[in-house]
Scaffold this active site. Structure first.
Site, PDB file in Angstrom:
ATOM      1  N   HIS A  45       0.835  -1.221   0.000  1.00 18.21           N
ATOM      2  CA  HIS A  45       0.000   0.000   0.000  1.00 18.21           C
ATOM      3  C   HIS A  45       0.865   1.265   0.000  1.00 18.21           C
ATOM      4  O   HIS A  45       0.443   2.301   0.501  1.00 18.21           O
ATOM      5  CB  HIS A  45      -0.962   0.042   1.195  1.00 18.21           C
ATOM      6  CG  HIS A  45      -1.698  -1.239   1.421  1.00 18.21           C
ATOM      7  ND1 HIS A  45      -2.934  -1.504   0.869  1.00 18.21           N
ATOM      8  CD2 HIS A  45      -1.361  -2.351   2.120  1.00 18.21           C
ATOM      9  CE1 HIS A  45      -3.339  -2.711   1.233  1.00 18.21           C
ATOM     10  NE2 HIS A  45      -2.388  -3.255   1.994  1.00 18.21           N
TER      11      HIS A  45
ATOM     12  N   SER B 221      14.849  21.780 -15.831  1.00 17.98           N
ATOM     13  CA  SER B 221      13.624  22.535 -16.073  1.00 17.98           C
ATOM     14  C   SER B 221      14.001  23.873 -16.697  1.00 17.98           C
ATOM     15  O   SER B 221      15.079  24.408 -16.438  1.00 17.98           O
ATOM     16  CB  SER B 221      12.909  22.753 -14.741  1.00 17.98           C
ATOM     17  OG  SER B 221      12.123  23.915 -14.791  1.00 17.98           O
TER      18      SER B 221
ATOM     19  N   LYS C 253      15.899  21.764 -10.536  1.00 17.00           N
ATOM     20  CA  LYS C 253      15.268  20.511 -10.950  1.00 17.00           C
ATOM     21  C   LYS C 253      16.197  19.540 -11.687  1.00 17.00           C
ATOM     22  O   LYS C 253      17.041  19.943 -12.462  1.00 17.00           O
ATOM     23  CB  LYS C 253      14.067  20.803 -11.879  1.00 17.00           C
ATOM     24  CG  LYS C 253      12.878  21.403 -11.181  1.00 17.00           C
ATOM     25  CD  LYS C 253      12.257  20.511 -10.130  1.00 17.00           C
ATOM     26  CE  LYS C 253      11.341  19.486 -10.731  1.00 17.00           C
ATOM     27  NZ  LYS C 253      10.164  20.042 -11.377  1.00 17.00           N
TER      28      LYS C 253
ATOM     29  N   GLU D 216       9.687   8.699 -16.936  1.00 21.17           N
ATOM     30  CA  GLU D 216       8.325   9.202 -17.161  1.00 21.17           C
ATOM     31  C   GLU D 216       7.842   8.887 -18.571  1.00 21.17           C
ATOM     32  O   GLU D 216       6.675   8.535 -18.779  1.00 21.17           O
ATOM     33  CB  GLU D 216       8.277  10.715 -16.928  1.00 21.17           C
ATOM     34  CG  GLU D 216       8.459  11.091 -15.472  1.00 21.17           C
ATOM     35  CD  GLU D 216       8.624  12.594 -15.313  1.00 21.17           C
ATOM     36  OE1 GLU D 216       7.605  13.275 -15.110  1.00 21.17           O
ATOM     37  OE2 GLU D 216       9.756  13.089 -15.414  1.00 21.17           O
TER      38      GLU D 216
END
Ligand code: ARG
Length: 462
Positions: free
Chosen positions: A156, A277, A283, A290
């Site tokens: 979980h 970024s 970043k 992704e």
């Protein structure tokens, strides 16, 4: 390009329909397989006396010339051709004349496309399996370097019990091993030759389907001519195996993404495999992972395309089936791209063992071991479970952990606790004592990794 089937028609095809109908923009990639299939067909026609030996030889030589000219770029595909089959045949006829017109005897584009596609996919599967083996080896290698790196295992997405990074990564190794098996199974099943099924009903010519099947490296001819030209199970099976593979890759990607976040910081991507970024200077984004996660959806879409395309199609060939290629090619291209980008990304990723261990120290992942300690001293498991639950509740209230709770407090919850409780709940020991088959203990995981390395070896087990 002039139509080979123009005889029956009294009008030119509408230019829009020509474009709409044409598949050369995407089936041209099967030109080698198309030529190979034609060579086998011509050899068989010659051997059976259906065409003369001279014609068969002329066709072979002509096709060889076309193949090398296409390979070298000397010959370009004609975008106005209807498909790769028509293109090659027209080119052959323009080069060698009448013998070229005899090539299509006892054959239809319906069996031709079916054989081309099987030949093409059979080769692509070899390539994908090669890339998958590379990834599998990377997984096993990286895991081998971290067999003692204790980290929290999750259920979980809550910290649950201690595992090691190697144990966690090896789990993906087994997923990829199953993927390899699925791809090999698919390849085996598709290795039957539809050449000679004709349009749908075979032919009255005395063809030898065994011979063409053998020449093309198939196990044998397909058994039923209607099935041979209308079956696209092999595309669906392959795209399904690729979807499952992408599902695995997307799960690992998701973990990489999570683990690269400041909230976890279990991993640090190599600069060569991360992006920045345009506005936020701090970043470092896991774009590769992704994109793999995102592209998974496209492969599932390809599978849905194929299943929906085939649903309720009457026998035998229907033009709908021309739509098979873009879907299955897209799935193949994506998987190859993802595998070849993901493997070096994983290989170069830094594993931050200290952060994993620190995370393992929080979240009471040794609570089961505490209960097991009591159980081993004779307390029934359910009672031990309750006592430990109360202990955890106490610790949460006081901001303590089981490791830094003094023995006299333990004793308030159960007299059974002794000094050795601290050994029993030591995180490293908790992971390493899980020696049940398949568990995280170092020697067991090392054994798993040896098996995985064998499976993913260059000439590994199928
Ligand atoms: N381009 C076609 C395809 O990809 C080849 C088979 C065409 N057959 C036909 N009868 N029109 O499916």
């Amino acid at each position: 390009m002039a139509k080979m089937w123009a005889g029956r028609f009294s009008k030119e095809t509408d230019p829009g329909v020509n474009d709409f109908n044409s598949s050369i923009s995407f089936d041209a990639r099967m030109y080698r397989q198309d030529i190979r299939g034609s060579m086998a067909h011509a050899a068989m026609l010659g051997a059976k006396g259906i065409i003369s030996a001279e014609d068969a030889a002329a066709i072979r030589a002509g096709l060889e010339g076309i193949l090398s000219d296409l390979d070298s770029g000397k010959l370009q595909f004609d975008p106005t051709a209807e498909d790769i089959h028509m293109f090659v045949e027209a080119e052959l006829t323009s080069r060698i004349g009448d013998p070229g017109k005899r090539l299509h005897t006892a054959r239809s584009r319906n069996d031709q496309v079916a054989v081309d596609l099987r030949l093409y996919l059979r080769e692509e599967i070899d390539e994908i399996c090669g890339l998958l083996r590379v990834l599998g080896r990377v997984v096993a290698e990286v895991a081998s370097e971290h067999t003692a790196a204790v980290m929290p295992g999750y259920t979980h997405l809550q910290r649950a019990q201690p595992v090691t990074f190697a144990h966690h990564l090896a789990a993906y190794g087994w997923m990829f091993a199953r993927d390899l098996g699925r791809l090999k199974d698919t390849q085996k099943r598709m290795n039957e030759c539809p050449l000679g099924c004709g349009a749908l009903a075979g032919t009255t010519y005395p063809i030898d389907r065994q011979m063409t099947a053998e020449l093309l490296g198939f196990n044998g001819p397909t058994e039923n001519s209607l099935d041979g030209v209308s079956d696209r199970d092999f595309c669906i099976e392959l795209t399904s195996a690729l979807s499952i593979l992408m599902m695995h890759l997307s799960r690992l990607s998701e973990e990489v993404i999570l683990w690269c976040s400041w909230e976890f910081k279990f991993l640090e991507l190599d600069d060569a495999f991360a992006t920045g970024s345009s506005i936020m200077p701090q970043k470092k984004n896991p774009d590769v992972a992704e994109l793999v996660r995102g592209k998974t959806g496209r492969v599932y879409g390809d599978l849905m395309t194929l299943l929906s395309m085939m649903k309720s199609l009457p026998l035998a060939y229907n033009k709908d089936m021309q739509e098979d290629k873009e879907a299955v090619f897209d799935a193949i291209d994506i998987v190859k791209l993802c595998l070849s980008t993901f493997a070096p990304m994983l290989r170069t990723t830094r594993v931050l063992e200290d952060n994993m261990r620190a995370a393992a120290a929080k979240g009471f992942i040794n609570a089961t071991d505490c209960a097991d300690y009591l159980t081993k001293k004779g307390v029934p498991f359910r009672d031990a479970y309750k006592i430990t639950g109360e202990l955890v509740g106490y610790c949460v209230g006081k901001g303590l952990t089981l490791d830094n709770l003094p023995l006299h407090i333990y004793k308030r919850f159960s007299e059974v606790f002794e000094k050795d409780i601290f050994d029993a709940i030591d995180l490293k020991a908790c992971a390493m004592n899980r020696r049940s088959y398949g568990g995280p203990a170092e020697e067991l995981v090392k054994g798993q990794l040896e098996k995985l390395k064998k499976i993913f070896a260059e000439e590994g087990l199928d």
